[in-house]
Design a protein around this motif. Structure first.
Motif, PDB file in Angstrom:
ATOM      1  N   LEU A  67       0.843  -1.188   0.000  1.00 17.42           N
ATOM      2  CA  LEU A  67       0.000   0.000   0.000  1.00 17.42           C
ATOM      3  C   LEU A  67       0.884   1.246   0.000  1.00 17.42           C
ATOM      4  O   LEU A  67       2.070   1.176   0.315  1.00 17.42           O
ATOM      5  N   PRO A  68       0.326   2.429  -0.323  1.00 15.08           N
ATOM      6  CA  PRO A  68       1.142   3.657  -0.332  1.00 15.08           C
ATOM      7  C   PRO A  68       1.799   3.943   1.016  1.00 15.08           C
ATOM      8  O   PRO A  68       2.895   4.493   1.085  1.00 15.08           O
ATOM      9  N   ARG A  69       1.153   3.580   2.130  1.00 14.80           N
ATOM     10  CA  ARG A  69       1.698   3.898   3.446  1.00 14.80           C
ATOM     11  C   ARG A  69       1.940   2.661   4.306  1.00 14.80           C
ATOM     12  O   ARG A  69       1.765   2.692   5.507  1.00 14.80           O
ATOM     13  N   GLY A  70       2.356   1.602   3.681  1.00  8.86           N
ATOM     14  CA  GLY A  70       2.650   0.409   4.464  1.00  8.86           C
ATOM     15  C   GLY A  70       2.202  -0.848   3.767  1.00  8.86           C
ATOM     16  O   GLY A  70       2.108  -0.911   2.532  1.00  8.86           O
ATOM     17  N   LEU A  71       1.915  -1.871   4.587  1.00  7.23           N
ATOM     18  CA  LEU A  71       1.535  -3.175   4.061  1.00  7.23           C
ATOM     19  C   LEU A  71       0.212  -3.614   4.665  1.00  7.23           C
ATOM     20  O   LEU A  71      -0.205  -3.129   5.720  1.00  7.23           O
ATOM     21  N   ALA A  72      -0.419  -4.562   3.996  1.00  8.60           N
ATOM     22  CA  ALA A  72      -1.613  -5.205   4.537  1.00  8.60           C
ATOM     23  C   ALA A  72      -1.495  -6.688   4.248  1.00  8.60           C
ATOM     24  O   ALA A  72      -0.947  -7.094   3.210  1.00  8.60           O
ATOM     25  N   PHE A  73      -1.968  -7.512   5.170  1.00  9.20           N
ATOM     26  CA  PHE A  73      -1.919  -8.956   4.961  1.00  9.20           C
ATOM     27  C   PHE A  73      -2.846  -9.368   3.827  1.00  9.20           C
ATOM     28  O   PHE A  73      -3.959  -8.838   3.679  1.00  9.20           O
TER      29      PHE A  73
END
Length: 307
Positions: A67-73
Motif C-alpha cells: 500500500l502507499p503507506r505500508g503493508l496489509a496482509f
C-alpha cells in the motif's frame, strides 16, 4: 518409524522455509511497515523487502499487499502470521524453560527446627516466588552446622554471635523472651485470681534453658515453680502444647509473634527477659549465585523484627 513417516518428514523439510525467513516475516507482520521492521532488525528496507519476496516465492503465495503507506496482509499472509506467531511463542517458552532448568540451583539452609517451623516456613514462599530458579533445601538440626564440612550454605541459629571473622553474620530477630499461654488458659487464670482462688498452672519449658528461673530473677510476676512442670528438648512441640491449652511457657518473641498476631497465643504479662542471644544467619563465602539473593531476602524479611 515407518516409510510413510519418513516420506512425510522429507516432504515437510522441503516445504519449510528457513527459520530466519519466518522470523523476518513475523517482524514485518507485526509492524506492517518495512521501515519500522527494518529498524528493529537492523536491515535496510530493500534487504528486508527481498527477504519477504524470497519467502513468497518459496511458498508460492503472496503474503502482503503493498500500500502507499505500508503493508496489509493477504488472507494467506494473515494465516501464516497467526501460525508463525504461535510457533515462536511456543519455541520461546521452551527455550526459557530449558534455560531455567539449566540455571536452577540448590541452596542448603541449616536451621533450628523451632525457627524453621514457627518462623521460616510461613515466609519462604515469598522468596521462592521471587526467585523461582532456587531450590531451597531445609536441613533441621538442633546444633550449628559446620559450614565447611556439612554442605550447608547458611546456618540459622540462636547464638550470641561469637563466630570466626571469616563468616558473615546477619541478626534476624530481637532477643526478648515472653511468657505466653493460650487465650483460654489466660482467661482461666484471671478468673481464678479475681475470685481469690489459687491458680495452679502447668509450666512448660525447654530443658536446655532455665527460662522460668531467669523470669523470676528478673523480678517478673511470681509463678509457683513447685507446680507441675513439663520439659521439652525442642521449643516447637512445647509451643504447640501451649497452644492446645496445656499451660504456660517462656519463649522467644520471634517464635510466638506470628501466633500472637493470629490469636492462638497471648502474652500473659507485659514484662520480658533478655539473655543476649538472638537468631542469626551465618554464612561462609560461597561462589553460588543463589546465596546473595537469599541473604538479602533475609535482611528485608526480618528487618521489622529487629529492635
Amino acid at each position: 518409524m515407518t516409510n510413510l513417516d519418513t516420506v512425510a518428514q522429507a516432504n515437510l523439510i522441503r516445504r519449510l522455509p528457513s527459520m530466519k525467513a519466518l522470523l523476518f516475516f513475523n517482524v514485518v507482520g507485526r509492524h506492517l511497515n518495512l521501515v519500522r521492521a527494518g529498524q528493529e532488525l537492523h536491515l535496510t528496507q530493500g534487504a528486508l523487502s527481498r527477504q519477504v519476496k524470497m519467502l513468497e516465492q518459496h511458498l508460492g503465495v503472496e503474503l502482503f499487499r503493498r500500500l502507499p503507506r505500508g503493508l496489509a496482509f493477504t488472507q494467506e499472509g494473515e494465516t501464516l502470521y497467526a501460525y508463525s506467531q504461535q510457533a515462536f511463542d511456543t519455541l520461546n517458552a521452551g527455550l526459557r524453560r530449558l534455560s531455567l532448568v539449566a540455571g536452577r540451583q540448590t541452596l542448603v539452609v541449616s536451621v533450628a527446627r523451632s525457627f524453621a517451623l514457627r518462623v521460616l516456613a510461613s515466609r519462604l514462599p515469598r522468596f521462592l516466588q521471587a526467585y523461582p530458579w532456587v531450590d531451597v533445601q531445609i536441613d533441621t538440626h538442633r546444633y550449628f552446622a559446620d559450614l565447611e564440612t556439612s554442605g550447608a550454605d547458611v546456618s540459622i541459629r540462636l547464638t550470641d554471635g561469637h563466630f570466626d571473622s571469616g563468616y558473615r553474620q546477619q541478626r534476624l530477630t530481637d532477643d526478648a523472651s515472653w511468657a505466653v499461654a493460650s487465650p483460654a488458659v489466660a482467661r482461666r487464670m484471671k478468673a481464678r485470681q479475681s475470685q481469690g482462688a489459687r491458680f495452679k498452672p502447668v509450666l512448660l519449658s525447654n530443658s536446655e534453658r532455665d527460662d522460668w528461673n531467669r523470669w523470676l530473677d528478673a523480678g517478673n510476676p511470681s509463678i509457683p515453680l513447685d507446680e507441675a512442670t513439663l520439659k521439652f528438648n525442642d521449643s516447637a512441640p512445647m509451643l504447640q502444647a501451649v497452644e492446645t491449652g496445656l499451660g504456660f511457657c517462656v519463649a522467644r518473641a520471634a517464635l510466638v509473634r506470628d501466633a500472637i498476631e493470629a490469636g492462638t497465643l497471648i502474652r500473659v504479662w507485659k514484662q520480658d527477659i533478655h539473655d543476649g542471644l538472638c537468631y542469626r544467619a551465618i554464612s561462609a563465602p560461597r561462589d553460588k549465585p543463589a546465596l546473595e539473593p537469599f541473604l538479602q531476602w533475609l535482611d528485608e524479611e526480618f528487618v521489622a523484627a529487629r529492635p
